[in-house]
Design a protein around this motif. Structure first.
Motif, mmCIF file in Angstrom:
data_model
loop_
_atom_site.group_PDB
_atom_site.id
_atom_site.type_symbol
_atom_site.label_atom_id
_atom_site.label_comp_id
_atom_site.label_asym_id
_atom_site.label_seq_id
_atom_site.Cartn_x
_atom_site.Cartn_y
_atom_site.Cartn_z
ATOM 1 N N MET A 1 7.446 9.382 7.029
ATOM 2 C CA MET A 1 7.000 8.178 7.716
ATOM 3 C C MET A 1 6.308 8.516 9.032
ATOM 4 O O MET A 1 5.252 7.996 9.356
ATOM 5 C CB MET A 1 8.214 7.275 7.990
ATOM 6 N N TRP A 4 2.833 9.954 8.582
ATOM 7 C CA TRP A 4 1.824 8.964 8.187
ATOM 8 C C TRP A 4 1.485 8.009 9.329
ATOM 9 O O TRP A 4 0.355 7.584 9.496
ATOM 10 C CB TRP A 4 2.309 8.197 6.950
ATOM 11 N N CYS A 5 2.503 7.680 10.096
ATOM 12 C CA CYS A 5 2.250 6.805 11.254
ATOM 13 C C CYS A 5 1.352 7.501 12.260
ATOM 14 O O CYS A 5 0.415 6.910 12.796
ATOM 15 C CB CYS A 5 3.562 6.465 11.941
ATOM 16 N N LYS A 7 -0.685 9.840 11.616
ATOM 17 C CA LYS A 7 -2.017 9.947 11.016
ATOM 18 C C LYS A 7 -2.800 8.654 11.263
ATOM 19 O O LYS A 7 -3.974 8.681 11.645
ATOM 20 C CB LYS A 7 -1.872 10.203 9.508
ATOM 21 N N ALA A 8 -2.113 7.528 11.085
ATOM 22 C CA ALA A 8 -2.779 6.239 11.293
ATOM 23 C C ALA A 8 -3.181 6.076 12.750
ATOM 24 O O ALA A 8 -4.300 5.647 13.064
ATOM 25 C CB ALA A 8 -1.856 5.113 10.866
ATOM 26 N N SER A 11 -6.002 8.427 13.655
ATOM 27 C CA SER A 11 -7.269 8.126 12.990
ATOM 28 C C SER A 11 -8.136 7.206 13.849
ATOM 29 O O SER A 11 -9.361 7.211 13.752
ATOM 30 C CB SER A 11 -6.999 7.475 11.634
ATOM 31 N N HIS A 12 -7.488 6.441 14.728
ATOM 32 C CA HIS A 12 -8.252 5.557 15.618
ATOM 33 C C HIS A 12 -9.201 6.374 16.491
ATOM 34 O O HIS A 12 -10.363 6.023 16.685
ATOM 35 C CB HIS A 12 -7.292 4.764 16.497
ATOM 36 N N MET A 243 -3.786 -2.871 13.807
ATOM 37 C CA MET A 243 -3.114 -1.751 13.146
ATOM 38 C C MET A 243 -1.611 -1.781 13.436
ATOM 39 O O MET A 243 -0.777 -1.583 12.542
ATOM 40 C CB MET A 243 -3.700 -0.428 13.643
ATOM 41 N N THR A 246 0.010 -4.413 11.369
ATOM 42 C CA THR A 246 0.096 -4.025 9.960
ATOM 43 C C THR A 246 1.187 -2.989 9.744
ATOM 44 O O THR A 246 2.020 -3.113 8.840
ATOM 45 C CB THR A 246 -1.265 -3.454 9.504
ATOM 46 N N VAL A 247 1.167 -1.972 10.612
ATOM 47 C CA VAL A 247 2.136 -0.882 10.458
ATOM 48 C C VAL A 247 3.559 -1.410 10.596
ATOM 49 O O VAL A 247 4.455 -1.041 9.845
ATOM 50 C CB VAL A 247 1.826 0.216 11.503
ATOM 51 N N ARG A 248 3.734 -2.336 11.536
ATOM 52 C CA ARG A 248 5.077 -2.912 11.705
ATOM 53 C C ARG A 248 5.454 -3.750 10.490
ATOM 54 O O ARG A 248 6.588 -3.701 10.027
ATOM 55 C CB ARG A 248 5.124 -3.763 12.969
ATOM 56 N N LEU A 250 4.579 -3.329 7.581
ATOM 57 C CA LEU A 250 4.833 -2.446 6.437
ATOM 58 C C LEU A 250 6.157 -1.699 6.581
ATOM 59 O O LEU A 250 6.492 -0.854 5.767
ATOM 60 C CB LEU A 250 3.688 -1.444 6.270
ATOM 61 N N GLY A 251 6.855 -1.935 7.679
ATOM 62 C CA GLY A 251 8.207 -1.413 7.764
ATOM 63 C C GLY A 251 8.441 -0.304 8.768
ATOM 64 O O GLY A 251 9.477 0.359 8.693
ATOM 65 N N VAL A 252 7.516 -0.102 9.706
ATOM 66 C CA VAL A 252 7.768 0.920 10.722
ATOM 67 C C VAL A 252 8.519 0.258 11.878
ATOM 68 O O VAL A 252 8.035 -0.719 12.443
ATOM 69 C CB VAL A 252 6.453 1.537 11.230
ATOM 70 N N PRO A 253 9.725 0.763 12.207
ATOM 71 C CA PRO A 253 10.490 0.132 13.293
ATOM 72 C C PRO A 253 9.756 0.237 14.630
ATOM 73 O O PRO A 253 9.031 1.203 14.878
ATOM 74 C CB PRO A 253 11.788 0.939 13.337
ATOM 75 N N ALA B 79 13.261 -3.256 8.926
ATOM 76 C CA ALA B 79 12.031 -2.468 8.772
ATOM 77 C C ALA B 79 12.147 -1.551 7.561
ATOM 78 O O ALA B 79 11.211 -1.401 6.775
ATOM 79 C CB ALA B 79 11.765 -1.652 10.041
ATOM 80 N N ARG B 82 11.581 -3.473 4.456
ATOM 81 C CA ARG B 82 10.155 -3.763 4.250
ATOM 82 C C ARG B 82 9.429 -2.542 3.695
ATOM 83 O O ARG B 82 8.484 -2.660 2.935
ATOM 84 C CB ARG B 82 9.497 -4.181 5.580
ATOM 85 N N ARG B 83 9.874 -1.368 4.147
ATOM 86 C CA ARG B 83 9.225 -0.143 3.650
ATOM 87 C C ARG B 83 9.491 0.071 2.167
ATOM 88 O O ARG B 83 8.621 0.484 1.431
ATOM 89 C CB ARG B 83 9.740 1.083 4.412
ATOM 90 N N SER B 98 -9.223 2.410 10.750
ATOM 91 C CA SER B 98 -9.600 3.798 11.025
ATOM 92 C C SER B 98 -9.176 4.757 9.909
ATOM 93 O O SER B 98 -9.438 5.953 9.993
ATOM 94 C CB SER B 98 -8.998 4.239 12.353
ATOM 95 N N LEU B 99 -8.505 4.232 8.870
ATOM 96 C CA LEU B 99 -8.137 5.092 7.732
ATOM 97 C C LEU B 99 -9.046 4.802 6.536
ATOM 98 O O LEU B 99 -9.493 3.662 6.355
ATOM 99 C CB LEU B 99 -6.690 4.841 7.328
ATOM 100 N N PHE B 107 -0.658 4.553 2.106
ATOM 101 C CA PHE B 107 0.109 4.422 3.343
ATOM 102 C C PHE B 107 1.547 3.927 3.127
ATOM 103 O O PHE B 107 2.504 4.573 3.547
ATOM 104 C CB PHE B 107 -0.639 3.491 4.305
ATOM 105 N N GLN B 108 1.683 2.762 2.481
ATOM 106 C CA GLN B 108 3.044 2.201 2.398
ATOM 107 C C GLN B 108 3.946 3.037 1.511
ATOM 108 O O GLN B 108 5.128 3.215 1.816
ATOM 109 C CB GLN B 108 3.019 0.747 1.914
ATOM 110 N N LEU B 111 5.143 5.766 3.492
ATOM 111 C CA LEU B 111 6.171 5.332 4.447
ATOM 112 C C LEU B 111 7.527 5.200 3.751
ATOM 113 O O LEU B 111 8.563 5.549 4.329
ATOM 114 C CB LEU B 111 5.809 3.975 5.048
#
Lengths: 787, 218
Positions: A1, A4-5, A7-8, A11-12, A243, A246-248, A250-253, B79, B82-83, B98-99, B107-108, B111
Motif C-alpha cells: 500500500m 503504491w501511495c 507512487k501516486a 507521479s504528481h 487525488m 480518491t486515495v482516501r 479507496l481505503g488509504v488511512p 479504510a 474500503r481497500r 498523474s498516473l 491502484f486499488q 492497495l
C-alpha cells in the motif's frame, strides 16, 4: 500500500516537472544564500579563533613602547634580570603576511597552543598554514601547520629577526603570576607601558556588525526563497486535492497519507536544501576573496582565502530549510486533516483569496507599521534596530497584496473599455496567487534601495571627509626622534607649513583610545568640519583649554560638547568639538601639541602633514637631504586612492548580495507565473473564444507582470528609504559608532526600477510564450461538456 | 450477506435548522445481487451510498459490510474495509491524473494487497482499454475514463460495488455500453452491486429496485 501511495504522490511531480523544479529551486536558492553567508561567517570566525589562539591576543597584558613599535633587546634582558616575567615578540608585515617571532622557552605559558600543539618550534623553520606557507617559502624553511591562523607565519624570534634584519622587539608579553617583589616598570623600562589585555580591540567584536549585516542579507534571501517554497507547496496541494480524496476513498488511512506526504515533501526538501548547500559553497567561495579583502581593509582582520566544509554552516542551512518547509507544510497538512473525505475534488479557488484574509493582513500590517514609530523612539541597541527593520519589512510585505487589490479595484472602476476592464479584473483575481512573488520583489527592491542609499550616502560623506582630512599635500613618517626633529627644522627653515602629529594609545573613560597632539593652524581651521562644537572651538583648543573627540568616542563614552574628559590623572578638559571620523573603528581624542608634550615629554612626532605647492620637488628634497626613505612619504592622491579602494572593496559583497536577492525575487515571479499557468487556462479560454488572440493575451500577460512590478517598485521607494534611514541612524550607529547623513539618489532608484521591470518582464516571458503556443484544443477543452 | 442496513438515520445541519435526510432505512444485499436505488434529487440516495461505502457515518442505526458492523470500526479499520471489500464508482471519474491508465487500474487492487494480473488483463480486455493503458486520464474521453474507473473498481475483486450515477456524465449510447460491461463483470465475479440512478432504463436492468422518498424506502 505504501509503495503504491508513494507512487501516486510522486507521479504528481513527474507530471508537473516545473512545479518540482520550483520547489527544489526555491529551497535551493533559500538555502544557498543563507548557507553561503554562514559559510563565510564560520570561516571568518574560525580564522579569528585560530588567530587568537596562535597569538594569544586578548589573553595577556602586554608591554609596549610608549613611542613607535620597537623595543631594544637590552630592555628585555634588563626586565628579565630584574624579575619581570616577560616573553619577547617581534612582528612585521611582509606583503600581506604577518610574520611573528616568539621565544619558544619563555612563551611556553603564554602561547600554549604552539608550545603544546603539534608544532614544536624549531629554530630554523617558519610555521604557517598551507596558503600562507606558499607566500613565505622564499624566506626560510616552512612547515605547514593547519592550526595556525591564515595570513600568519610564526617562527623562533632569532630566525624572524634574521629575516627582518632587525635586532629589536615589537612587544613583550607579560606572563601571568609575576613575582610579588619586582622593581617598578618606570624604573627598569621608563619608555614602556602596560597595555591591558582588554584594551586590545577584539577583532571578533570589531567585525561582529559586518557579519551580522551578511547574516541579515542571507536571511532576507532565505525568506524570499521560502516564499517560493510555500507558494509551490500550496499549489501542489491544491492540485492534488482530487487525488487525496480518491486515495482516501479507496481505503488509504488519513494517518498513512499524512505520513507519506510529509515523508515525500521532506525528502524533496532534503534534496533541494542539499543542492542549495552545494550552491552556497560555490557562492561563498566566489565571495570569500572580496570578504577577505573587506575585512583586511576595514579591520585588519585576516581570514582564510580557502573555504572548508564545516558542519556549523551546512547543518544550519539544512536545518533551517527543513524547518521552513515543515512550517509551510504544516498548514497544508492541517487543511487535509480538516478536509472532509467527500469534499469537492475540484481545486478550491486557490487564486481567489477571501476578502477577510486581506482584511486581517491589512490590520496586522498597519499594527506593525505603526509600531515602528514608538519602537524607533524608545528602543536602543543593534537588536532593537533589527526588530524595527523586521516590523517595517513584514508590515510592508503584508500590506502589499490588500493595497494592490484596492488599487486594482479602483482602476477597474474607472475603466470603460471592456478588454481593459477584464484585464484589471483578471489581474485582481490573480493577485493572491502572485502575492508571495510580489512581496519577494518588494523586499528585494526595498533592500536594494535601502542598502544602495546607505552605501552611496556613506560614499559621498566619505569622499567629502577625505577631502577635509587630506588637506596636506604630503604625509611623512619618521622612525626616530632625530629624524623627527630634523624634518621639522628642515621644513620650518623653508617656511613650509608643517603639521606634526603626536600620538599614543591610552585608556580614557574606560575605553582604549588614540590620543593625538596637533598643531592647530589654518589647515585645521579651514578644513575640519565639526558635527557639533562650541563657539571659537579651535581657539580654545589651541590655548590648551579643550579637546576635540571623534564621534566614535563621543557615542561610546556618551560624552559630547561641553562634557569633561579626564585626559590624564591631573588634567580634565571640556570637549569643544566632535568630528566625524568615518571608517575608523577606534575612539580618538585630540589635544594641542603643547599639552601632549607636557603629558608625554619622551614622545616625538612620528607623522607629519606638509603643505606645499610642489609636492614632487619637496619629496625628493626630503629624501635626499634627510635620508628619509621614499616609501615613508605618501602623497595625498595616493592615500585618497587607497582609502577609496578600501571603501569600494568593503561594499563589493553587499552589491553582489543585492544582485543575488533581486535575482531570487525575479525567479519567484517566474515560478509563480509558471505554476499558475495551468490554472489560468479556464480563465483565459472564454476571453480567447470571445475574440482575443493568443498573441494578444500573451502580451497582456507580459504587460500585467511589468505593471505589477512597476506598482511594487513605487511602493518599494518609501519603504527602501525608511530602511535606509534605519540603517543609517540606528543600525550603523550601533554597529560602527558613527552616524551618516542621508542623501537621496533618484537616478540610482530609477536604474533599480528599470532592473525590477526587466526582471519581471523576463520572468513573464516564458509563461507568455507558452500561452502564445497553447493549442486551441487545450483552450477548447474548457468548454467540452463531456469532461 | 454483503451489505445490511438497519434503521439508518442521517441528518444535516443547515445553519440552525436540522434537515433529516434518512429517517430509518433498512435493507440487505446478497452476493451477485444488483440493486437500483432511485429517488428525487435530495432524497438521500448519495448519502445512503456513502454510508454503505464507509465514507460517512450514520447518526443512528447499524450497517454491516461483509459481516462487520461499521459503527464498531475506527477510521483505520473502515479504510481497511474500503481497500479490501468495497469499491466505489462516482459520477466524476475520480482517476488520479498523474498516473497512467494502467497504474490507475492496478491502484486499488495493489492497495488491497491482492493484485491479480490475469483478472486485471481480463477486465481491461472486456472494457476495451488495451490501447489506452499507457495514456494519462486527460487524454481519454469521458466514456473511456468511466470505463477505467469501473476497471479499477472491479480489478480489486470487491464484495460490494457502489456506483453513484456512474453514467450521469455520459451520452446515452456510451452509458449503455459502460453499463453492459459493468453488469457483465459483476455477474462474472459475484460482486454485489448497488447503483444510485435517476434513470428508469438503468434501474430496469437491476434485479431489485428501491426508491427513497422523504428519507424512507418505498
Amino acid at each position: 500500500m505504501i509503495a503504491w501511495c508513494l507512487k501516486a504522490l510522486l507521479s504528481h511531480w513527474w507530471r508537473n516537472p516545473v512545479q518540482l523544479f520550483a520547489y527544489l529551486a526555491g529551497l535551493a536558492l533559500a538555502t544557498a544564500l543563507w548557507s553561503g553567508v554562514q559559510a563565510i561567517n564560520s570561516e571568518a570566525r574560525a580564522s579569528y579563533d585560530a588567530a587568537a589562539k596562535t597569538l594569544g591576543e586578548g589573553q595577556y597584558d602586554l608591554l609596549i613602547s610608549k613611542q613607535g613599535n620597537r623595543i631594544p633587546q637590552d630592555v628585555y634582558v634588563l626586565l628579565r634580570k630584574s624579575g619581570w616575567l616577560v616573553s619577547p615578540v617581534i612582528e612585521a608585515r611582509i606583503d600581506d603576511v604577518r610574520l611573528l617571532g616568539i621565544d619558544v622557552v619563555t612563551s611556553a605559558t603564554a602561547l600554549p597552543n604552539l608550545a603544546n600543539g603539534q608544532s614544536a618550534i624549531t629554530y630554523d623553520t617558519l610555521f604557517a598554514n598551507e596558503e600562507t606557507a606558499l607566500k613565505v617559502s622564499m624566506l626560510a624553511n616552512v612547515t605547514v601547520d593547519k592550526s595556525i591562523a591564515p595570513g600568519i607565519a610564526i617562527g623562533d624570534i632569532g630566525l624572524v629577526q634574521r629575516i627582518l634584519k632587525r635586532d629589536d622587539l615589537t612587544r613583550l608579553i607579560l606572563l601571568p603570576n609575576q613575582p610579588i617583589k619586582q622593581p617598578s616598570l618606570g624604573m627598569v623600562a621608563p619608555n614602556l607601558r602596560i597595555q591591558s589585555a582588554h584594551a586590545v580591540a577584539n577583532v571578533t567584536e570589531l567585525t561582529g556588525s559586518f557579519h551580522l549585516n551578511l547574516t541579515a542579507f542571507g536571511l532576507l534571501s532565505f525568506v524570499v526563497g521560502l516564499f517560493i517554497v510555500n507558494s509551490t507547496i500550496g499549489l501542489a496541494f491544491e492540485q492534488r486535492r482530487g487525488m487525496i480524496r480518491t486515495v482516501r476513498s479507496l481505503g488509504v488511512p488519513m494517518r498513512t497519507l499524512i505520513a507519506l506526504i510529509t515523508f515525500e515533501m521532506m525528502t524533496l526538501a532534503v534534496i533541494g536544501a542539499g543542492l542549495g548547500i552545494i550552491l552556497g559553497y560555490f557562492i561563498a567561495a566566489f565571495l570569500l576573496p572580496d570578504v577577505a579583502a573587506t575585512l583586511r581593509g576595514l579591520y585588519g582582520a585576516q581570514i582564510s582565502g580557502t573555504l572548508e566544509l564545516r558542519a556549523s554552516w551546512w547543518v544550519s542551512g539544512m536545518v533551517l530549510a527543513l524547518i521552513g518547509t515543515a512550517v509551510a507544510l504544516s498548514s497544508r497538512i492541517w487543511q487535509i486533516v480538516q478536509m472532509p473525505l467527500l469534499a469537492s475534488a475540484k481545486p478550491r479557488a486557490w487564486v481567489v483569496a477571501t476578502a477577510s484574509r486581506f482584511r486581517w493582513q491589512l490590520i496586522i500590517a498597519i499594527t506593525l507599521l505603526f509600531s515602528t514609530v514608538p519602537l524607533a523612539m524608545t528602543l536602543e541597541g543593534l537588536l532593537a534596530g533589527f526588530i524595527l527593520l523586521g516590523c517595517l519589512l513584514i508590515g510592508a510585505a503584508l500590506a502589499l497584496p490588500p493595497l494592490l487589490g484596492g488599487l486594482l479595484t479602483l482602476v477597474q472602476k474607472y475603466t470603460v473599455a471592456p478588454v481593459w476592464e477584464w484585464f484589471w479584473a483578471d489581474t485582481r483575481q490573480q493577485l493572491p496567487g502572485l502575492s508571495l512573488a510580489l512581496i519577494a520583489l518588494l523586499l528585494a527592491v526595498s533592500a536594494n534601495i535601502g542598502v544602495s542609499t546607505m552605501v552611496s550616502s556613506f560614499r559621498q560623506t566619505f569622499i567629502a571627509f577625505l577631502d577635509q582630512r587630506l588637506a596636506p599635500e604630503l604625509f611623512v613618517e619618521v622612525d626616530t626622534a632625530e629624524q623627527s626633529a630634523a624634518l621639522e627644522m628642515f621644513l620650518m627653515n623653508r617656511q613650509i607649513e608643517v603639521l606634526p602629529l603626536l600620538s599614543t594609545q591610552v585608556v580614557i573613560a574606560d575605553l582604549p583610545v588614540d590620543l593625538y597632539g596637533i598643531r592647530v593652524g589654518q589647515t585645521y581651521r579651514n578644513n575640519w568640519n565639526f558635527l557639533d562644537n562650541t563657539l571659537n572651538a579651535w581657539d580654545v583648543i589651541e590655548r590648551g583649554k579643550a579637546v576635540v573627540v571623534n564621534e566614535q568616542f563621543a557615542r561610546r563614552a556618551d560624552l559630547w560638547v561641553g562634557s569633561l574628559v579626564q585626559v590624564s590623572r591631573d588634567l580634565i578638559l571640556p570637549i569643544a568639538g566632535v568630528v566625524g571620523d568615518y571608517g575608523n573603528p577606534k575612539g580618538q581624542i585630540i589635544i594641542t601639541e603643547r599639552i601632549f608634550k607636557d603629558l608625554y615629554p619622551n614622545l616625538y612626532a612620528s607623522n607629519f602633514g606638509v603643505r606645499t605647492k610642489d609636492a614632487a620637488q619637496l619629496r625628493s628634497q626630503i629624501v635626499n637631504t634627510l635620508g628619509i626613505k621614499n616609501n615613508a612619504i605618501i602623497n595625498q592622491v595616493g592615500i585618497k586612492a587607497l582609502s577609496l579602494e578600501v571603501f569600494e572593496r568593503t561594499f563589493v559583497v553587499t552589491s553582489a548580495l543585492n544582485v543575488l536577492t533581486l535575482g531570487v525575487a525575479g525567479f519567484a515571479i517566474l515560478m509563480s507565473l509558471l505554476t499558475l499557468a495551468d490554472l489560468r487556462v479556464p480563465q483565459l479560454a472564454p476571453v480567447w473564444a470571445l475574440g482575443l488572440t493568443r498573441r494578444r493575451l500573451a502580451w497582456l500577460e507580459l504587460l500585467r507582470a511589468v505593471l505589477l512590478a512597476g506598482i511594487v517598485f513605487v511602493c518599494a521607494i518609501p519603504m527602501g528609504l525608511a530602511l535606509a534611514w534605519i540603517l543609517l541612524t540606528i543600525i550603523n550607529v550601533e554597529a560602527f559608532g558613527w552616524q551618516l547623513p542621508m542623501y537621496l539618489f533618484p537616478l540610482k532608484y530609477v536604474e533599480l526600477g528599470g532592473y525590477a521591470l526587466i526582471a519581471a518582464f523576463l520572468a513573464a516571458m516564458w509563461p507568455a510564450v507558452r500561452l502564445m503556443r497553447t493549442p486551441p484544443s487545450t483552450l477548447l477543452r474548457v468548454f467540452a461538456s463531456e469532461r | 450477506m454483503v451489505l445490511r442496513l438497519e434503521g439508518v438515520k442521517k441528518s444535516f445541519r443547515n445553519n440552525d435548522e436540522l434537515i433529516p435526510v434518512l429517517q430509518g432505512v433498512s435493507f440487505e444485499l446478497e452476493a451477485s445481487d444488483t440493486l437500483a436505488l432511485r429517488g428525487e434529487s435530495g432524497s438521500g440516495k448519495s448519502t445512503l451510498l456513502h454510508i454503505a461505502g464507509a465514507l460517512e457515518a450514520a447518526d443512528a442505526g447499524r450497517v454491516w459490510v461483509s459481516g462487520k458492523e461499521l459503527t464498531q470500526l475506527n477510521d483505520g479499520e473502515r479504510a481497511q474495509l474500503r481497500r479490501t471489500d468495497i469499491a466505489l464508482i462516482f459520477q466524476q471519474f475520480n482517476l488520479i491524473p498523474s498516473l497512467t491508465v494502467a497504474a490507475n487500474i492496478a491502484f486499488q487492487s495493489a492497495l488491497s494487497g491482492t493484485p491479480d494480473l490475469v483478472h486485471i488483463k481480463h477486465i481491461v480486455s472486456a472494457l476495451g482499454l488495451e490501447e489506452q493503458m499507457q495514456k494519462y486520464p486527460e487524454a481519454l474521453s469521458g466514456g473511456q475514463q468511466q470505463r477505467v474507473a469501473i476497471a479499477r473498481a472491479i480489478a480489486a475483486k470487491p464484495k460490494l460495488l457502489l456506483a453513484d450515477e456512474p453514467t450521469g456524465n455520459l451520452d446515452e449510447i456510451t452509458a449503455q455500453s459502460v453499463l453492459d460491461q459493468m453488469l457483465k463483470l459483476v455477474a462474472q465475479t459475484g460482486t454485489a452491486l448497488m447503483i444510485v440512478t435517476h434513470s428508469t432504463n438503468i434501474a430496469a436492468r437491476m434485479k431489485r429496485q428501491l426508491s427513497l422518498r422523504n428519507g424512507l424506502l418505498e
